[in-house]
Design a protein around this motif. Structure first.
Motif, PDB file in Angstrom:
ATOM      1  N   LEU A  19      44.011 111.056 101.085  1.00 36.42           N
ATOM      2  CA  LEU A  19      43.044 111.170 101.609  1.00 36.42           C
ATOM      3  C   LEU A  19      42.497 111.889 103.270  1.00 36.42           C
ATOM      4  O   LEU A  19      41.127 111.845 103.071  1.00 36.42           O
ATOM      5  N   TYR A  20      43.141 112.429 104.325  1.00 34.17           N
ATOM      6  CA  TYR A  20      42.441 113.598 105.426  1.00 34.17           C
ATOM      7  C   TYR A  20      41.433 114.590 103.974  1.00 34.17           C
ATOM      8  O   TYR A  20      40.337 115.155 104.679  1.00 34.17           O
ATOM      9  N   GLU A  21      41.700 114.965 102.772  1.00 32.36           N
ATOM     10  CA  GLU A  21      41.117 115.904 102.544  1.00 32.36           C
ATOM     11  C   GLU A  21      39.836 115.125 101.338  1.00 32.36           C
ATOM     12  O   GLU A  21      38.784 115.726 101.734  1.00 32.36           O
ATOM     13  N   ARG A  22      39.867 114.668 101.543  1.00 28.73           N
ATOM     14  CA  ARG A  22      38.838 113.323 100.583  1.00 28.73           C
ATOM     15  C   ARG A  22      37.755 113.000 101.740  1.00 28.73           C
ATOM     16  O   ARG A  22      36.442 113.140 101.205  1.00 28.73           O
ATOM     17  N   LEU A  23      38.303 113.010 102.751  1.00 24.55           N
ATOM     18  CA  LEU A  23      37.553 111.785 103.596  1.00 24.55           C
ATOM     19  C   LEU A  23      36.568 113.131 104.137  1.00 24.55           C
ATOM     20  O   LEU A  23      35.477 113.035 104.491  1.00 24.55           O
ATOM     21  N   SER A  24      37.606 114.279 105.140  1.00 25.60           N
ATOM     22  CA  SER A  24      36.918 115.257 105.513  1.00 25.60           C
ATOM     23  C   SER A  24      35.865 115.879 105.030  1.00 25.60           C
ATOM     24  O   SER A  24      34.790 115.779 106.631  1.00 25.60           O
ATOM     25  N   PRO A  25      35.732 115.763 104.630  1.00 28.00           N
ATOM     26  CA  PRO A  25      33.891 116.274 104.089  1.00 28.00           C
ATOM     27  C   PRO A  25      32.949 115.150 104.523  1.00 28.00           C
ATOM     28  O   PRO A  25      31.637 115.987 104.784  1.00 28.00           O
ATOM     29  N   ILE A  26      32.918 113.769 104.803  1.00 27.03           N
ATOM     30  CA  ILE A  26      32.115 112.775 104.932  1.00 27.03           C
ATOM     31  C   ILE A  26      32.063 112.514 106.963  1.00 27.03           C
ATOM     32  O   ILE A  26      31.722 111.795 107.296  1.00 27.03           O
TER      33      ILE A  26
END
Length: 257
Positions: A19-26
């Protein structure tokens, strides 16, 4: 957007990192999560908790509720949203909500008036023993995709004006394509029972997992368990307990007292 990310499996677990990696771009994501496994502790609280800096944020020697209170009350994060997960195992059914550490973190955020999303993945009991499997990032991709989609769109259409938090449960990613999403309600089917062995030990069973393994859950259409078992992402919009209602008969008892 600022997101406080927590879970109940521990800050180093694969689901949280996915989740951290998936949400960090936004979003600006800060993890404030338990240092070790705190599964099924509900909203249990501590008085004092040790806090340690971590590459993703902060590791807390405490429960998911401790993490949310510490993050919102003591740390300079001021998040727009709390995300809890991604849990290694589903959190389905009304009777599970109060005992789940993952869901309890979202409930704790709701009492701070911060919207929240709890996210979990269903590992089929008939195929994968989720208690013994070593989770891989791919297992959480469907849930992470759903959470990111909801974060990007839910606030824009006023979802959190009526829902305090969303309880998201995703199946494992399908072999082809992606899973559809369904808005659901927590199932009220309850299949707990217990056996006494006659020697001082009582064994407690949650029979719903046996039914899910056989694919024969008695849950009605529109329920969270039914959706996930049939391969859909379940999203239940919920409010923080406890709801009160006008009750004429009870009011009469109070007057008579």
């Amino acid at each position: 957007m600022r997101i406080l990310l927590t879970n109940d499996d521990g800050i180093d677990e694969v689901g949280l990192r996915t989740l951290y990696e998936r949400l960090s771009p936004i979003a600006d994501v800060t993890a404030v999560a338990p240092a070790d496994d705190q599964s099924a502790v509900g909203r249990q609280l501590s008085t004092d908790v040790a806090l340690t800096e971590h590459e993703l944020g902060y590791a807390v020697e405490g429960t998911p509720a401790d993490c949310v209170i510490a993050g919102l009350g003591a740390l300079d994060i001021d998040p727009d949203l709390v995300v809890s997960g991604c849990n290694h195992g589903a959190n389905l059914g009304a009777y599970v909500l109060g005992r789940s550490g993952t869901v309890s973190a979202a409930v704790e955020a709701a009492f701070f008036d911060v919207p929240a999303i709890a996210a979990s993945v269903y590992f089929p009991v008939g195929g994968i023993d989720f208690k013994n499997v070593s989770p891989d990032p791919v297992h959480f991709e469907e849930a992470a995709r759903a959470v990111r989609y909801l974060i990007e769109h839910a606030s824009n259409v006023g979802v959190f004006e009526t829902a305090d938090y969303l309880n998201v449960n995703a199946p494992l990613p399908p072999e082809e394509g992606t899973a559809p999403m369904e808005i659901t309600r927590p199932s009220h089917v309850y299949e707990m029972d217990a056996e006494h062995d006659g020697n001082g030990t009582v064994t407690i069973h949650d029979r719903i997992w046996e039914l899910m393994a056989s694919g024969s859950v008695p849950d009605p259409e529109g329920s969270d368990r039914r959706a996930v078992l049939e391969g859909r992402v379940s999203v239940s919009p919920l409010t923080a307990p406890h709801t009160t209602t006008e009750h004429e008969a009870l009011s009469g008892l109070a007057e008579a007292y």
